[in-house]
Motif scaffolding. Structure first.
Motif, PDB file in Angstrom:
ATOM      1  N   TRP A 261     -12.554  -6.075   3.109  1.00  0.00           N
ATOM      2  CA  TRP A 261     -12.847  -4.977   2.195  1.00  0.00           C
ATOM      3  C   TRP A 261     -11.712  -4.695   1.216  1.00  0.00           C
ATOM      4  O   TRP A 261     -11.891  -3.918   0.279  1.00  0.00           O
ATOM      5  N   TRP A 262     -10.551  -5.289   1.417  1.00  0.00           N
ATOM      6  CA  TRP A 262      -9.425  -5.046   0.502  1.00  0.00           C
ATOM      7  C   TRP A 262      -9.803  -5.484  -0.914  1.00  0.00           C
ATOM      8  O   TRP A 262     -10.235  -6.606  -1.148  1.00  0.00           O
TER       9      TRP A 262
ATOM     10  N   VAL B 157     -18.313  -3.466  11.587  1.00  0.00           N
ATOM     11  CA  VAL B 157     -17.141  -4.333  11.413  1.00  0.00           C
ATOM     12  C   VAL B 157     -16.030  -3.902  12.365  1.00  0.00           C
ATOM     13  O   VAL B 157     -15.887  -2.716  12.687  1.00  0.00           O
ATOM     14  N   TYR B 158     -15.255  -4.899  12.815  1.00  0.00           N
ATOM     15  CA  TYR B 158     -14.036  -4.601  13.547  1.00  0.00           C
ATOM     16  C   TYR B 158     -12.951  -4.211  12.552  1.00  0.00           C
ATOM     17  O   TYR B 158     -13.023  -4.532  11.364  1.00  0.00           O
ATOM     18  N   ILE B 159     -11.913  -3.550  13.029  1.00  0.00           N
ATOM     19  CA  ILE B 159     -10.873  -3.047  12.141  1.00  0.00           C
ATOM     20  C   ILE B 159     -10.190  -4.179  11.374  1.00  0.00           C
ATOM     21  O   ILE B 159      -9.924  -4.054  10.167  1.00  0.00           O
ATOM     22  N   ASP B 160      -9.884  -5.312  12.033  1.00  0.00           N
ATOM     23  CA  ASP B 160      -9.228  -6.425  11.332  1.00  0.00           C
ATOM     24  C   ASP B 160     -10.144  -7.027  10.274  1.00  0.00           C
ATOM     25  O   ASP B 160      -9.676  -7.431   9.201  1.00  0.00           O
ATOM     26  N   GLU B 161     -11.436  -7.098  10.568  1.00  0.00           N
ATOM     27  CA  GLU B 161     -12.395  -7.588   9.575  1.00  0.00           C
ATOM     28  C   GLU B 161     -12.423  -6.665   8.364  1.00  0.00           C
ATOM     29  O   GLU B 161     -12.502  -7.135   7.218  1.00  0.00           O
ATOM     30  N   PHE B 162     -12.350  -5.381   8.616  1.00  0.00           N
ATOM     31  CA  PHE B 162     -12.355  -4.435   7.498  1.00  0.00           C
ATOM     32  C   PHE B 162     -11.144  -4.662   6.607  1.00  0.00           C
ATOM     33  O   PHE B 162     -11.272  -4.745   5.382  1.00  0.00           O
ATOM     34  N   HIS B 163      -9.978  -4.769   7.198  1.00  0.00           N
ATOM     35  CA  HIS B 163      -8.770  -4.973   6.402  1.00  0.00           C
ATOM     36  C   HIS B 163      -8.813  -6.267   5.610  1.00  0.00           C
ATOM     37  O   HIS B 163      -8.341  -6.344   4.474  1.00  0.00           O
ATOM     38  N   GLN B 164      -9.385  -7.308   6.189  1.00  0.00           N
ATOM     39  CA  GLN B 164      -9.423  -8.614   5.528  1.00  0.00           C
ATOM     40  C   GLN B 164     -10.520  -8.706   4.470  1.00  0.00           C
ATOM     41  O   GLN B 164     -10.308  -9.262   3.388  1.00  0.00           O
TER      42      GLN B 164
ATOM     43  N   LEU C 256      -4.831   0.228   2.143  1.00  0.00           N
ATOM     44  CA  LEU C 256      -6.073  -0.242   1.524  1.00  0.00           C
ATOM     45  C   LEU C 256      -6.688   0.839   0.642  1.00  0.00           C
ATOM     46  O   LEU C 256      -7.121   0.572  -0.482  1.00  0.00           O
ATOM     47  N   MET C 257      -6.694   2.067   1.141  1.00  0.00           N
ATOM     48  CA  MET C 257      -7.263   3.158   0.353  1.00  0.00           C
ATOM     49  C   MET C 257      -6.367   3.526  -0.824  1.00  0.00           C
ATOM     50  O   MET C 257      -6.860   3.870  -1.909  1.00  0.00           O
ATOM     51  N   LEU C 258      -5.049   3.473  -0.639  1.00  0.00           N
ATOM     52  CA  LEU C 258      -4.154   3.713  -1.771  1.00  0.00           C
ATOM     53  C   LEU C 258      -4.420   2.698  -2.885  1.00  0.00           C
ATOM     54  O   LEU C 258      -4.474   3.061  -4.065  1.00  0.00           O
ATOM     55  N   ASP C 259      -4.577   1.435  -2.510  1.00  0.00           N
ATOM     56  CA  ASP C 259      -4.873   0.406  -3.507  1.00  0.00           C
ATOM     57  C   ASP C 259      -6.169   0.722  -4.243  1.00  0.00           C
ATOM     58  O   ASP C 259      -6.266   0.545  -5.468  1.00  0.00           O
ATOM     59  N   PHE C 260      -7.169   1.207  -3.519  1.00  0.00           N
ATOM     60  CA  PHE C 260      -8.437   1.605  -4.127  1.00  0.00           C
ATOM     61  C   PHE C 260      -8.234   2.710  -5.154  1.00  0.00           C
ATOM     62  O   PHE C 260      -8.919   2.777  -6.172  1.00  0.00           O
ATOM     63  N   TYR C 261      -7.257   3.579  -4.909  1.00  0.00           N
ATOM     64  CA  TYR C 261      -6.999   4.688  -5.824  1.00  0.00           C
ATOM     65  C   TYR C 261      -5.984   4.359  -6.912  1.00  0.00           C
ATOM     66  O   TYR C 261      -5.663   5.216  -7.742  1.00  0.00           O
ATOM     67  N   GLY C 262      -5.443   3.121  -6.915  1.00  0.00           N
ATOM     68  CA  GLY C 262      -4.473   2.754  -7.935  1.00  0.00           C
ATOM     69  C   GLY C 262      -3.055   3.154  -7.592  1.00  0.00           C
ATOM     70  O   GLY C 262      -2.231   3.404  -8.477  1.00  0.00           O
ATOM     71  N   ILE C 263      -2.750   3.200  -6.293  1.00  0.00           N
ATOM     72  CA  ILE C 263      -1.443   3.640  -5.800  1.00  0.00           C
ATOM     73  C   ILE C 263      -0.938   2.597  -4.809  1.00  0.00           C
ATOM     74  O   ILE C 263      -1.726   1.922  -4.140  1.00  0.00           O
ATOM     75  N   CYS C 264       0.381   2.456  -4.708  1.00  0.00           N
ATOM     76  CA  CYS C 264       0.925   1.559  -3.687  1.00  0.00           C
ATOM     77  C   CYS C 264       2.019   2.271  -2.901  1.00  0.00           C
ATOM     78  O   CYS C 264       2.753   3.111  -3.440  1.00  0.00           O
ATOM     79  N   LEU C 265       2.086   1.953  -1.617  1.00  0.00           N
ATOM     80  CA  LEU C 265       3.106   2.497  -0.729  1.00  0.00           C
ATOM     81  C   LEU C 265       4.361   1.649  -0.894  1.00  0.00           C
ATOM     82  O   LEU C 265       4.354   0.456  -0.584  1.00  0.00           O
TER      83      LEU C 265
END
Length: 261
Positions: free
Chosen positions: A78-79, A69-76, A134-143
């Motif tokens: 896998w979120w 996957v390209y980075i933009d595809e990952f963000h779109q 994206l990873m923070l959201d996976f862990y239940g955290i938000c920036l």
């Protein structure tokens, strides 16, 4: 012995066909070519050319391997895909590259020159922040503040914290994330995240499975010495029993606590 088939890892003969449509390189099962050797020598050649795989990935020029996957595809795509993010083990090495080898042998270590270029590349750093969110959201955290790095629990924190407590390999991922943020010019995100985990482990006790990793690894990934000392002081203040605290000089820490009291 080697078959007459072309290998996708071998660019030796590419110049001969520079004005033609390249043939797809296929290596049949009957070949005796050592693919590990081909990959190792390809990496060697590219390292001599100075190719920046991680910067190329973050600038959308190449896909990650094995996830393709390209980075933009990952963000779109896998979120919020929490099951996928938990089970797949290869993406983390591309999202948060380090100067050390990881378990994904098709990812690439950062080079010193690449790190310098990454620091100056605003687009790449902006996309690294997206990966962090994206990873923070996976862990239940938000920036909550990109300028300070402050974080807080996300609305779905209870469910995500259960996942964190259950799967300890996320401790390794978080350590990698902290190291990467420090390496690639986003070190102001380190201390706020570590303090969040110290509070959740030592003060309110929601993430007991992370406690040892927070103390042994997360705290000491923070590059700023003054911030690291403040984190150790915070940990000492809330660690029970204090006489068993081994992550800093107890006499100095005790004297500081008593003087403040």
């Amino acid at each position: 012995m080697e078959s007459d088939d072309e290998c996708e890892l071998d660019s030796t003969w590419e110049d001969e066909y520079e004005h033609k449509t390249p043939r797809k390189k296929v290596l049949h099962r009957r070949s005796c070519r050592n693919m590990n050797a081909a990959k190792e020598m390809q990496d060697f050649r590219h390292s001599c050319r100075g190719r920046f795989y991680n910067l190329d990935f973050y600038n959308g020029r190449i896909k990650s391997s094995h996830d393709d996957v390209y980075i933009d595809e990952f963000h779109q795509q896998w979120w919020g895909e929490y099951e996928k993010l938990e089970i797949v083990l290869t993406y983390i090495h591309w999202l948060f590259p380090l100067q050390e080898k990881g378990r994904n042998l098709r990812a690439h270590e950062l080079t010193k020159k690449e790190i310098k270029c990454f620091h100056k590349d605003k687009q790449a750093k902006s996309k690294l922040v997206k990966s962090y969110k994206l990873m923070l959201d996976f862990y239940g955290i938000c920036l909550v503040d990109e300028s300070t790095g402050d974080v807080e629990r996300a609305p779905n924190w209870k469910d995500r914290f259960r996942n964190l407590n259950r799967y300890s390999h996320n401790n390794l991922r978080i350590t990698r994330i902290l190291k990467c943020l420090g390496t690639l010019g986003l070190k102001h995100y380190q201390a706020p995240l570590v303090k969040f985990f110290l509070h959740e482990t030592l003060v309110v006790g929601h993430l007991q499975s992370l406690k040892q990793s927070v103390l042994d690894y997360f705290m000491f990934a923070v590059l700023d010495k003054s911030e690291r000392r403040e984190l150790v002081r915070f940990a000492f203040k809330h660690f029970k029993p204090q006489e068993q605290f081994v992550w800093g000089p107890k006499k100095i820490l005790s004297d500081e606590v008593h003087s403040k009291s």
